[in-house]
Design a protein around this motif. Structure first.
Motif, PDB file in Angstrom:
ATOM      1  N   GLY A 280      40.570 -68.373  15.725  1.00  0.00           N
ATOM      2  CA  GLY A 280      40.228 -66.323  16.348  1.00  0.00           C
ATOM      3  C   GLY A 280      40.216 -65.349  15.416  1.00  0.00           C
ATOM      4  O   GLY A 280      40.195 -64.738  15.777  1.00  0.00           O
ATOM      5  N   ARG A 394      48.610 -71.799  14.429  1.00  0.00           N
ATOM      6  CA  ARG A 394      46.501 -70.935  13.794  1.00  0.00           C
ATOM      7  C   ARG A 394      46.788 -70.875  12.608  1.00  0.00           C
ATOM      8  O   ARG A 394      45.962 -70.583  11.476  1.00  0.00           O
TER       9      ARG A 394
ATOM     10  N   LEU B 282      40.550 -58.736  11.422  1.00  0.00           N
ATOM     11  CA  LEU B 282      42.352 -58.204  11.807  1.00  0.00           C
ATOM     12  C   LEU B 282      42.222 -58.214  13.475  1.00  0.00           C
ATOM     13  O   LEU B 282      42.756 -58.864  14.089  1.00  0.00           O
ATOM     14  N   ALA B 284      39.922 -59.411  15.407  1.00  0.00           N
ATOM     15  CA  ALA B 284      39.790 -60.409  16.244  1.00  0.00           C
ATOM     16  C   ALA B 284      41.282 -61.758  16.150  1.00  0.00           C
ATOM     17  O   ALA B 284      41.670 -62.520  17.641  1.00  0.00           O
ATOM     18  N   ALA B 285      41.866 -61.356  15.853  1.00  0.00           N
ATOM     19  CA  ALA B 285      42.497 -62.750  14.659  1.00  0.00           C
ATOM     20  C   ALA B 285      44.286 -61.772  15.029  1.00  0.00           C
ATOM     21  O   ALA B 285      44.530 -63.176  16.030  1.00  0.00           O
ATOM     22  N   ALA B 286      44.247 -60.996  15.613  1.00  0.00           N
ATOM     23  CA  ALA B 286      45.482 -59.839  16.347  1.00  0.00           C
ATOM     24  C   ALA B 286      45.197 -60.920  18.189  1.00  0.00           C
ATOM     25  O   ALA B 286      46.323 -60.774  18.261  1.00  0.00           O
ATOM     26  N   THR B 288      43.608 -62.526  19.363  1.00  0.00           N
ATOM     27  CA  THR B 288      43.456 -63.978  20.200  1.00  0.00           C
ATOM     28  C   THR B 288      44.776 -65.139  19.452  1.00  0.00           C
ATOM     29  O   THR B 288      45.542 -66.075  19.708  1.00  0.00           O
TER      30      THR B 288
END
Lengths: 409, 409
Positions: A280, A394, B282, B284-286, B288
């Motif tokens: 993600g 992840r 960041l 998106a990563a947070a 997801t």
């Protein structure tokens, strides 16, 4: 010379702030060849502070104290130092001048209690504070030393560099050299097994293995009379270790894997793009944390939904229907589509099941496919980490992706 | 109950790693109403470890130890605990089963030294390790306790939450209830000013404010004879505080802002997409990282290059030329293009200068534009954080984006 680092401050005991002073001082002292035997933290309590200093000095030659030098009533480190080292506080005119000067410079009013900061043990070597008002000092008795520095990291680090380090270098014996090797893809137990003879017979250089989330560290240290000897002893051991586990070593200078990969991409002048599903955006976020990476990192896609995989990367509906979003085929079409769309030199794709839900008998949580493309080289790697949390899967996948890039460009 | 936190590990004395375990445990213990009197760190040396534990127990009722439970030769915490608390190590069949199971699950070979981890003091209460192989345990003698946990933070925190915390709650006298409120958009000093009368007159419940990177925390705690009383006292204080600073409070249960926003998106059944430049994934990563978010998070774009902004989001070349990539116009075209391409309900865009390079007089490092679109509501917010590091700017921007979503859906 044996040392201990003591931090004074109730806020530390509350867990309100992380003790970065201790990390800084430990690094510096070790690099100077001074052994750090203990870290202590105690609140703003003179009785306990005195006991702790006495107790520490039974075992070490020098104790470095941070905190408790301020102007307020609970700042009592100086009083305690005098008590333990048999001295008394006297007004240090030079320190008083510096403090007055500081308030003049910063245009603030100097309050009564600020003058208290000019009180220094009579026998002390004074370290002036360029970044604040509280001076530091060193006090010696019967060959034992106490070095007191202010608590605010900015003031402490500055004082250490300018005044304390030179003071210590005069006292230090020998030179310590060390390197921290970082490894990925090998567990700590296996690493130790591979190096067991070196570890068992170690005298100098010394070897120590540490487990770090998803990776391993190996510290190689040597203490010799000269810098050159120490550096050489460490390098020779690195060569021996590299012959045994070299393929896993991604840094001999304690760098993060992402920084190593980022530097490789920039040095080779390669453009990079990522297409991520289960991670993600972790890969993109990690790489774009590197200053100047915009020369290499062009674009990232977080194709979380099937629609996005088809729309942005041209993954075929048939592939998704027949093999599923988490499959070797999808990972391959993702990375091929990414290369087509972006035209970047190096492309990676990730699709997997991070969990906790979404796992099946055939495709369990932790199953991840990583696609890689660089020129004609194009392949998909399957990874499976079972029993791990979503975060772990992840982050571990992120390291896996980075390591594949490191090994293939 | 007086406690001390002891960390075992030479790597800490070398300053290689920051001691986050001690910060975590100190916070947790204080929140439970247990006083933390000391922090200690000692290397992998059984003699010094034993001395330190004995010394600590003269002053405290319980010592919490992290590290030294691993499979390698320098892991000696268990042996020392037995020595000090008068016990002996025996094979714990359940632990051994768990370890074998772990290696079976992860498909790795179990080496000889891993079996060593199933040795536990005979009288101990065993805490199983869901995140690794080394079990933890509690040992008691004459009303004094030692609690041993593994060193890797992921394993330690998990074990603490699942096993150690409940164990400690049984020992604690009275009932401590507390809530950690999380606030964004208000500084600590302003928060304190707004609540100064409550803070000055506090007895029970107690209030404490903490500054956290880019946000604030307010801890409200009450210790009463019954759970109900304590809970009510805390809740009543939360109501009073909410009347004063309610708009800034995003959680009364110490949740991360991203988790609050993720839950809101899922509860409202809204689809979400992100287009990021300076934050590089960041956001998106947070998002997801949240289990089940695939119901809401559809797609993310990391349009780092101008080409990507034009190709993926249809930002016009003219806009980029006239106003630059970091501009209100670009942020708006990014978020509008994102909504067009993905058709998602809620869309956000970010473009800015994270530095350290790339800043100008007119557009300094720290300048960030955040675009937001939800139905007809579409706007761009300008943010400027001066003198901050790249990491700080990126993380602070992430919080800013999340707070805009929280306030507008």
């Amino acid at each position: 010379m044996k040392t201990a680092v003591l931090s004074v401050g109730t806020e530390l005991l509350f867990g309100q702030i992380t003790n970065t002073n201790t990390v800084f001082l430990s690094k510096e002292l070790n690099n100077m060849g001074l052994d750090v035997m203990y870290h202590y933290t105690v609140g703003d309590n003179p009785g306990r502070l005195a006991d702790m200093i006495r107790m520490a000095l039974e075992d070490v030659d020098m104790i470095l104290v941070t905190g408790g030098l301020g102007p307020t009533q609970d700042d009592l480190t100086k009083e305690v130092a005098c008590q333990v080292f048999g001295d008394e506080l006297v007004v240090n005119e030079k320190a008083l001048g510096k403090i007055k000067e500081y308030f003049l410079r910063t245009g603030r009013n100097m309050t009564e209690n600020n003058a208290k900061q000019a009180l220094i043990p009579s026998r002390a070597t004074v370290f002036h504070n360029d970044a604040g008002t509280a001076p530091g000092f060193a006090l010696e008795k019967d060959g034992k030393y106490i070095i007191c520095m202010p608590g605010p990291p900015r003031e402490m680090t500055r004082m250490f560099e300018i005044s304390v380090k030179p003071f210590l270098e005069k006292l230090s014996d020998g030179y310590m050299s060390y390197k921290l090797l970082r490894l990925y893809g090998i567990g700590e137990s296996l690493l130790e097994t591979r190096l067991i003879d070196l570890i068992d017979n170690q005298t100098d250089p010394t070897l120590a293995t540490y487990a770090k989330e998803g990776e391993c560290q190996l510290r190689i240290a040597s203490k010799r009379s000269s810098r050159e000897e120490a550096d050489k002893a460490v390098q020779d051991m690195i060569d021996i270790v590299s012959e045994r586990v070299g393929e896993y070593i991604y840094s001999c200078d304690n760098e993060e894997l992402v920084d190593v990969v980022g530097r490789m991409l920039l040095e080779k002048g390669l453009t990079f793009a990522s297409a991520e599903s289960c991670t993600g955006g972790l890969v993109a976020a990690a790489l774009t944390d590197i200053p100047g990476i915009s020369q290499s990192f062009m674009a990232g896609f977080v194709t979380y939904s099937n629609e996005a995989k088809m729309r942005e990367l041209g993954v075929s509906e048939e592939t998704l229907r027949e093999h599923g979003a988490v499959s070797e085929e999808t990972a391959r079409e993702m990375v091929e589509g990414l290369a087509r769309v972006t035209g970047c030199d190096v492309c990676i794709s990730v699709t997997g099941i991070a969990g906790p839900g979404g796992g099946t008998e055939e495709k369990p949580v932790g199953l991840v496919y990583i696609g890689f493309k660089y020129g004609d080289k194009c392949f998909v790697t399957k990874k499976l980490s079972t029993g791990a949390s979503r975060k772990w899967i992840r982050n571990h996948t992120l390291l896996g992706v980075l390591d594949i890039v490191r090994r293939n460009i």
